[in-house]
Design a protein around this motif. Sequence first.
Motif, PDB file in Angstrom:
ATOM      1  N   GLN A   1     -46.156  71.590  36.103  1.00 29.97           N
ATOM      2  CA  GLN A   1     -46.189  71.315  37.444  1.00 29.97           C
ATOM      3  C   GLN A   1     -45.074  70.684  38.256  1.00 29.97           C
ATOM      4  N   GLY A   2     -43.954  70.655  37.783  1.00 28.11           N
ATOM      5  CA  GLY A   2     -42.662  70.704  38.175  1.00 28.11           C
ATOM      6  C   GLY A   2     -41.899  71.878  38.528  1.00 28.11           C
ATOM      7  N   LEU A   3     -42.425  73.110  38.202  1.00 24.27           N
ATOM      8  CA  LEU A   3     -41.700  74.555  38.428  1.00 24.27           C
ATOM      9  C   LEU A   3     -41.272  74.774  39.761  1.00 24.27           C
ATOM     10  N   GLU A   4     -40.119  75.204  39.908  1.00 24.60           N
ATOM     11  CA  GLU A   4     -39.721  75.460  41.344  1.00 24.60           C
ATOM     12  C   GLU A   4     -39.252  76.928  41.664  1.00 24.60           C
ATOM     13  N   ARG A   5     -38.943  77.495  40.232  1.00 26.89           N
ATOM     14  CA  ARG A   5     -38.432  79.036  40.441  1.00 26.89           C
ATOM     15  C   ARG A   5     -39.130  79.731  39.341  1.00 26.89           C
ATOM     16  N   LEU A   6     -39.854  80.784  39.373  1.00 30.13           N
ATOM     17  CA  LEU A   6     -40.397  81.613  38.403  1.00 30.13           C
ATOM     18  C   LEU A   6     -39.997  82.991  38.659  1.00 30.13           C
ATOM     19  N   CYS A   7     -39.514  83.614  37.278  1.00 27.80           N
ATOM     20  CA  CYS A   7     -39.293  85.051  37.252  1.00 27.80           C
ATOM     21  C   CYS A   7     -39.647  85.623  36.009  1.00 27.80           C
ATOM     22  N   LEU A   8     -40.873  86.619  36.539  1.00 27.19           N
ATOM     23  CA  LEU A   8     -41.794  87.149  35.443  1.00 27.19           C
ATOM     24  C   LEU A   8     -41.829  88.506  35.341  1.00 27.19           C
TER      25      LEU A   8
ATOM     26  N   PRO B   1     -53.159  90.967  40.435  1.00 24.89           N
ATOM     27  CA  PRO B   1     -52.536  90.225  41.024  1.00 24.89           C
ATOM     28  C   PRO B   1     -53.448  88.936  41.404  1.00 24.89           C
ATOM     29  N   LYS B   2     -54.434  88.885  41.162  1.00 29.65           N
ATOM     30  CA  LYS B   2     -55.394  87.480  41.434  1.00 29.65           C
ATOM     31  C   LYS B   2     -54.810  86.631  40.499  1.00 29.65           C
ATOM     32  N   ALA B   3     -54.667  87.056  39.104  1.00 28.13           N
ATOM     33  CA  ALA B   3     -54.067  86.143  38.088  1.00 28.13           C
ATOM     34  C   ALA B   3     -52.780  85.676  38.417  1.00 28.13           C
ATOM     35  N   VAL B   4     -51.864  86.487  38.945  1.00 28.17           N
ATOM     36  CA  VAL B   4     -50.546  85.804  39.734  1.00 28.17           C
ATOM     37  C   VAL B   4     -50.895  84.831  40.650  1.00 28.17           C
TER      38      VAL B   4
ATOM     39  N   PRO C   1     -47.494  73.267  42.466  1.00 23.78           N
ATOM     40  CA  PRO C   1     -47.429  72.777  43.634  1.00 23.78           C
ATOM     41  C   PRO C   1     -46.016  72.761  44.252  1.00 23.78           C
ATOM     42  N   ARG C   2     -45.068  72.746  43.396  1.00 25.70           N
ATOM     43  CA  ARG C   2     -43.623  72.539  43.815  1.00 25.70           C
ATOM     44  C   ARG C   2     -42.938  74.157  43.598  1.00 25.70           C
ATOM     45  N   LEU C   3     -43.829  75.165  43.313  1.00 26.77           N
ATOM     46  CA  LEU C   3     -42.897  76.168  43.379  1.00 26.77           C
ATOM     47  C   LEU C   3     -42.703  77.034  44.596  1.00 26.77           C
ATOM     48  N   ARG C   4     -41.408  77.240  44.744  1.00 31.06           N
ATOM     49  CA  ARG C   4     -40.916  77.772  46.077  1.00 31.06           C
ATOM     50  C   ARG C   4     -40.296  79.171  45.921  1.00 31.06           C
ATOM     51  N   GLU C   5     -40.312  79.648  44.823  1.00 37.06           N
ATOM     52  CA  GLU C   5     -39.822  81.123  44.554  1.00 37.06           C
ATOM     53  C   GLU C   5     -40.396  81.829  43.372  1.00 37.06           C
ATOM     54  N   LEU C   6     -40.898  82.873  43.545  1.00 32.05           N
ATOM     55  CA  LEU C   6     -41.558  83.915  42.735  1.00 32.05           C
ATOM     56  C   LEU C   6     -41.104  85.224  42.653  1.00 32.05           C
ATOM     57  N   GLN C   7     -40.603  85.678  41.647  1.00 32.54           N
ATOM     58  CA  GLN C   7     -39.913  87.044  41.554  1.00 32.54           C
ATOM     59  C   GLN C   7     -40.794  87.667  40.463  1.00 32.54           C
ATOM     60  N   ILE C   8     -41.299  88.870  40.733  1.00 37.73           N
ATOM     61  CA  ILE C   8     -41.969  89.769  39.696  1.00 37.73           C
ATOM     62  C   ILE C   8     -40.968  90.885  39.457  1.00 37.73           C
TER      63      ILE C   8
ATOM     64  N   SER D   1     -50.963  85.775  50.170  1.00 37.52           N
ATOM     65  CA  SER D   1     -51.928  84.829  49.685  1.00 37.52           C
ATOM     66  C   SER D   1     -51.124  83.443  49.314  1.00 37.52           C
ATOM     67  N   LEU D   2     -49.833  83.877  49.097  1.00 41.57           N
ATOM     68  CA  LEU D   2     -48.919  82.712  48.813  1.00 41.57           C
ATOM     69  C   LEU D   2     -48.066  82.388  49.989  1.00 41.57           C
ATOM     70  N   SER D   3     -48.423  81.449  50.792  1.00 42.26           N
ATOM     71  CA  SER D   3     -47.651  80.800  51.923  1.00 42.26           C
ATOM     72  C   SER D   3     -46.607  79.848  51.794  1.00 42.26           C
ATOM     73  N   HIS D   4     -46.872  79.356  50.441  1.00 42.23           N
ATOM     74  CA  HIS D   4     -45.836  77.984  50.082  1.00 42.23           C
ATOM     75  C   HIS D   4     -44.542  78.288  49.280  1.00 42.23           C
ATOM     76  N   CYS D   5     -44.526  79.716  49.098  1.00 44.14           N
ATOM     77  CA  CYS D   5     -43.420  79.984  48.067  1.00 44.14           C
ATOM     78  C   CYS D   5     -42.746  81.374  48.611  1.00 44.14           C
ATOM     79  N   SER D   6     -41.480  81.713  48.267  1.00 41.43           N
ATOM     80  CA  SER D   6     -41.065  83.084  48.579  1.00 41.43           C
ATOM     81  C   SER D   6     -41.343  83.969  47.603  1.00 41.43           C
ATOM     82  N   CYS D   7     -41.752  85.284  47.866  1.00 41.90           N
ATOM     83  CA  CYS D   7     -42.048  86.009  46.674  1.00 41.90           C
ATOM     84  C   CYS D   7     -41.165  87.448  47.109  1.00 41.90           C
ATOM     85  N   SER D   8     -40.762  87.735  45.984  1.00 42.83           N
ATOM     86  CA  SER D   8     -39.904  89.070  45.999  1.00 42.83           C
ATOM     87  C   SER D   8     -40.367  89.909  44.652  1.00 42.83           C
TER      88      SER D   8
END
Length: 312
Positions: free
Chosen positions: A252-259, A267-270, A278-285, A298-305
């Motif tokens: 729940q404290g994760l802010e950056r995720l790169c997978l 895509p629905k699983a991601v 709730p704290r995710l701000r950066e998602l990189q695939i 679908s993800l307005s609360h974080c930056s997706c790249s």
Amino acid sequence: MAAVRVEVSVLPDSVLLQILALLPPWDRLRAAGVCRRWRRLALDRAVWKHVDLSQRRLSSGSLWQLLRRVLPAGLSTLRARGCLLSASRQRLLSPALLSALGKRCPQLRCLALSETDLRRIPYASVPASLTALELRRCELPISWFHPMAPSGTLRRLLLHHVPAFADWHLMAASCQHPLRVLSLRGTHRVTEAGLLQAAPQLKGLRHLELWGCGAGDATMGAIGSHMKQLRVLEVVDCPVSSAGLGPLKSLQGLERLCLELGEKVAPKAVIALAQALPRLRELQIVGACSGMDEIRLSLSHCSCSHSPQAPD
């Protein structure tokens, strides 16, 4: 507009110290030969608090000279590069040199080594003051991070392309040190079994990078169960399936995720995973992903790249 010319000699000492601190160490030593004032400033302790010697390959003799001449008691960071194929007299480190470094520089916090042969260096020689150890393209002996050694002080451990680092080292390091940052890249002898065994000892991690290790869906389950304090998680060159995404929702404290995702991850699983953080701000695939547009919408609360391949 006419160029403004400033005589360096009129600058105050405080400004010159900041300028000298930005120069490579070799240029600082050259500056010490200009005049008495420049020698005093170029050898000031503040200038030598953070020293990066990695631009050149060094021998033990060169590092001994620097230690005796200029490296101060207040040295905080030291970066150096050796040569893996060098003869014994040309090796960067020896037990005596490391011991002297620890005694002369008791405030040393970060030691970063690249292309260094450590196979004849006992781990007991490493300065006890270190809170960060970074090894890139180094050779390690099997006895490092011995689990029976006294509790250590390392908070940050980075191993990039260190082929000898294996499950044994990971378990010993995780038991001995209260790690906050762990970065493993190109450590192919670390298996999923080793990661599962070490996971309960890594509860305090804030930052975890697993690139090219043996991580799998079971590893994601162990991360979700034990590493609740993670702020940054990167799993690359180890494709994660839809089943592996589920356990990460507990971070729940994760802010950056790169997978790096497996081929059949929808895509629905991601999206479901990201919405549960709730704290995710950066998602990189990383790797193939056909649904990035859907994920971004679908993800307005974080930056997706998206990166077709792993970044350097």
